[in-house]
Design an enzyme around this catalytic site. Structure first.
Site, PDB file in Angstrom:
ATOM      1  N   HIS A   1       0.828  -1.205   0.000  1.00 24.22           N
ATOM      2  CA  HIS A   1       0.000   0.000   0.000  1.00 24.22           C
ATOM      3  C   HIS A   1       0.861   1.253   0.000  1.00 24.22           C
ATOM      4  O   HIS A   1       0.537   2.245  -0.664  1.00 24.22           O
ATOM      5  CB  HIS A   1      -0.924  -0.010   1.218  1.00 24.22           C
ATOM      6  CG  HIS A   1      -1.771   1.209   1.338  1.00 24.22           C
ATOM      7  ND1 HIS A   1      -1.469   2.239   2.207  1.00 24.22           N
ATOM      8  CD2 HIS A   1      -2.910   1.582   0.684  1.00 24.22           C
ATOM      9  CE1 HIS A   1      -2.380   3.180   2.099  1.00 24.22           C
ATOM     10  NE2 HIS A   1      -3.261   2.809   1.189  1.00 24.22           N
TER      11      HIS A   1
ATOM     12  N   GLU B   1       1.984   1.956  -3.458  1.00 26.34           N
ATOM     13  CA  GLU B   1       0.924   2.583  -4.259  1.00 26.34           C
ATOM     14  C   GLU B   1       0.969   4.100  -4.123  1.00 26.34           C
ATOM     15  O   GLU B   1       0.840   4.833  -5.108  1.00 26.34           O
ATOM     16  CB  GLU B   1      -0.437   2.045  -3.811  1.00 26.34           C
ATOM     17  CG  GLU B   1      -1.625   2.713  -4.483  1.00 26.34           C
ATOM     18  CD  GLU B   1      -2.909   2.516  -3.709  1.00 26.34           C
ATOM     19  OE1 GLU B   1      -3.710   3.465  -3.640  1.00 26.34           O
ATOM     20  OE2 GLU B   1      -3.114   1.408  -3.168  1.00 26.34           O
ATOM     21  N   HIS B   2       1.162   4.584  -2.898  1.00 27.84           N
ATOM     22  CA  HIS B   2       1.256   6.031  -2.684  1.00 27.84           C
ATOM     23  C   HIS B   2       2.515   6.609  -3.327  1.00 27.84           C
ATOM     24  O   HIS B   2       2.470   7.665  -3.965  1.00 27.84           O
ATOM     25  CB  HIS B   2       1.261   6.331  -1.182  1.00 27.84           C
ATOM     26  CG  HIS B   2      -0.094   6.305  -0.558  1.00 27.84           C
ATOM     27  ND1 HIS B   2      -0.704   7.437  -0.060  1.00 27.84           N
ATOM     28  CD2 HIS B   2      -0.966   5.291  -0.339  1.00 27.84           C
ATOM     29  CE1 HIS B   2      -1.891   7.120   0.430  1.00 27.84           C
ATOM     30  NE2 HIS B   2      -2.065   5.812   0.285  1.00 27.84           N
TER      31      HIS B   2
ATOM     32  N   GLU C   1      -4.923   8.160   6.705  1.00 23.66           N
ATOM     33  CA  GLU C   1      -5.784   7.184   6.034  1.00 23.66           C
ATOM     34  C   GLU C   1      -6.106   6.021   6.966  1.00 23.66           C
ATOM     35  O   GLU C   1      -7.242   5.535   7.001  1.00 23.66           O
ATOM     36  CB  GLU C   1      -5.110   6.673   4.763  1.00 23.66           C
ATOM     37  CG  GLU C   1      -5.949   5.691   3.968  1.00 23.66           C
ATOM     38  CD  GLU C   1      -5.270   5.229   2.692  1.00 23.66           C
ATOM     39  OE1 GLU C   1      -5.790   4.283   2.064  1.00 23.66           O
ATOM     40  OE2 GLU C   1      -4.214   5.791   2.328  1.00 23.66           O
TER      41      GLU C   1
END
Length: 494
Positions: A70, A73-74, A150
């Site tokens: 994840h 992804e950022h 998040e």
């Protein structure tokens, strides 16, 4: 005037429906010498979705680097050698396109919604951010707080937290038991640039990636673009094929600020590629869902069982809403979370604590389990046909739009090696008999395994202190009605 049932309507329209399915455009597929795949479904129009689906998610992580997929992804949106973050954003705005991504437990996806004429530039940008992202230490540190925020947003959603606990209890010690975002310690400190680079080197390889298009796309053009941008990808090492061990058990977390009780129960099932997977889909649809807000005129097993009087001879009482018309159960939904080698079939309930049909809230579990056991042994022909027809409708609705179709293609190509045509899926569905479901149901719901939650009535529970509030309880769940839960199960409550 009598209104015809949904089953009778769909039965009479089935021949026309089949002809419509046969007229659908096929999914075309090719592969490069390095194993990189290209798959597309074209249709007339001016817009499309193109993206890269990658067989890399949190299940391929360890506790040490949990959250790295994840985090990557950022980081891939922070800029490349030839495009800054602002250049990427401006390039999308100039085309009127939309760039997005997601990370799941098994897959990562980057996709662009754009006009047909802009497909080459969209694929160029996708390849650039995936293969040439700079991922500087400065950007890494700057992004930590964004991901922390998040994570806080996700943890404010009880359903997200409960499903993470469910996976943790079911698959503790394996990648599927890890959360997608990872623990706070990893996000704030432990994940390094080296970890991210190693993850890319290991998992971003030809055989584990696919370029997918849906809508106004030309398959030949996609093949040329894939060869140009992804043809040099290494084949890498074969994907790990280790067995995911299902443990079972229960987790409970107390939150006095929450006025409702959330309960999730799940059972081990085969994975998405197993021959019985389609039967489990029907079983999930058969159980269905109930929502008090949407009224009680529903046809799923859960909904009808809640609405109708339900008499338990062991207790000698009716389980039904009280005379004042107040129903303490807010919702009860079946779910199936399938992965490549294993899955979780179960239900998620929300109710008012201490008011479940005059008993303690734990009786929701006992009550729902009775319905699960009933449908695993005795299914009427009417509810069986209704479940199959509703699954067809649900499948069609989920394929509405180019992005949903592209996602379906990408996930199937990575999971099965090819996409199953919708007409073939429906033919397989029609071939399932009620006896098939009665055969599969007990095997999933009533199986006896070597480990698990054990009998609800017995056993000690270990108490683990959580720093962020409440106690996390692990071990067998006690039930005041003294009914055993199958050992291959997992229970989570909040």
């Amino acid at each position: 005037m009598t209104t015809p049932s949904l089953s009778s309507i769909l039965r009479h329209t089935r021949p026309i429906f089949k002809e419509t399915l046969r007229a659908a455009r096929p999914t075309l597929q090719n592969a490069l010498p390095n194993g990189f795949r290209i798959a597309s479904e074209s249709k007339d129009g001016d817009t499309c979705t193109v993206g890269v689906w990658i067989d890399a998610g949190s299940r391929w992580e360890t506790e040490k680097n949990n959250g790295v997929a994840h985090f990557l992804e950022h980081m891939n949106f922070k800029g490349t050698g030839k495009r800054s973050r602002q250049d990427i954003e401006f390039g999308m705005e100039k085309m009127g396109a939309h760039l997005n991504a997601y990370t799941s437990r098994e897959h990562t996806c980057y996709y662009v919604k754009c006009f047909k004429k802009d497909v080459p530039e969209a694929v160029d940008i996708l390849a650039d951010i995936l293969l040439n992202s700079k991922r500087t230490e400065q950007d890494l540190d700057a992004e930590r707080q964004t991901i922390v925020q998040e994570k806080e947003d996700v943890e404010a959603r009880i359903d997200e937290v409960l499903m993470d606990h469910l996976h943790s209890a079911a698959f503790e010690g394996s990648g599927l038991g890890l959360s997608i975002l990872g623990p706070l310690e990893n996000i704030q400190k432990s994940i390094t640039k080296g970890m991210i680079d190693d993850f890319v080197k290991t998992h971003y390889t030809g055989p584990r990636m696919a370029l997918v298009g849906s809508g106004a796309v030309d398959h030949g053009q996609l093949c040329d673009l894939a060869s140009k941008y992804f043809g040099a990808l290494p084949t890498g090492q074969p994907k790990p094929s280790g067995f995911t061990r299902f443990l079972g058990g229960d987790k409970r977390e107390t939150n006095q600020l929450n006025p409702l009780t959330h309960v999730a129960v799940a059972f081990q099932t085969p994975g998405i590629s197993h021959p019985d997977a389609i039967k489990i889909k029907v079983l999930e649809q058969l159980l269905g869902s109930y929502s008090r807000d949407k009224g009680e005129a529903a046809y799923s097993c859960f909904a009808r069982a809640i609405v109708m009087d339900f008499y338990d001879p062991k207790v000698g009482q009716f389980f039904r809403p009280n005379k004042a018309g107040h129903n303490p159960i807010h919702s009860l939904n079946a779910f199936w979370a399938p992965y490549s080698d294993v899955g979780l079939l179960g239900f998620y309930a929300i109710a008012e604590p201490g008011k479940s049909y005059g008993h303690e809230w734990e009786n929701i579990l006992h009550y729902a389990m009775r319905e699960l056991i009933r449908v695993s042994r005795n299914i009427s022909e009417e509810e069986f046909e209704r479940a199959k027809n509703q699954l067809k409708l649900q499948t069609m609705l989920q394929l509405d739009g180019t992005t949903n179709i592209a996602d379906d293609i990408g996930r199937q190509v990575l999971s099965f090696g090819a996409r199953v045509p919708l007409a073939s899926f429906f033919e397989q569905l029609d071939a399932i008999s009620r006896e098939d479901l009665i055969r599969v149901g007990p095997r999933v719901l009533l199986r006896q395994g070597p480990r698990g939650g054990g009998d609800w009535r017995h056993g000690q529970r270990a108490r683990v202190r959580r720093p962020a509030g409440g106690d996390l309880l692990r071990g067998p769940l006690s039930c005041p009605l003294c009914t055993p839960l199958p050992r291959q199960s997992v229970v989570c409550m909040a």
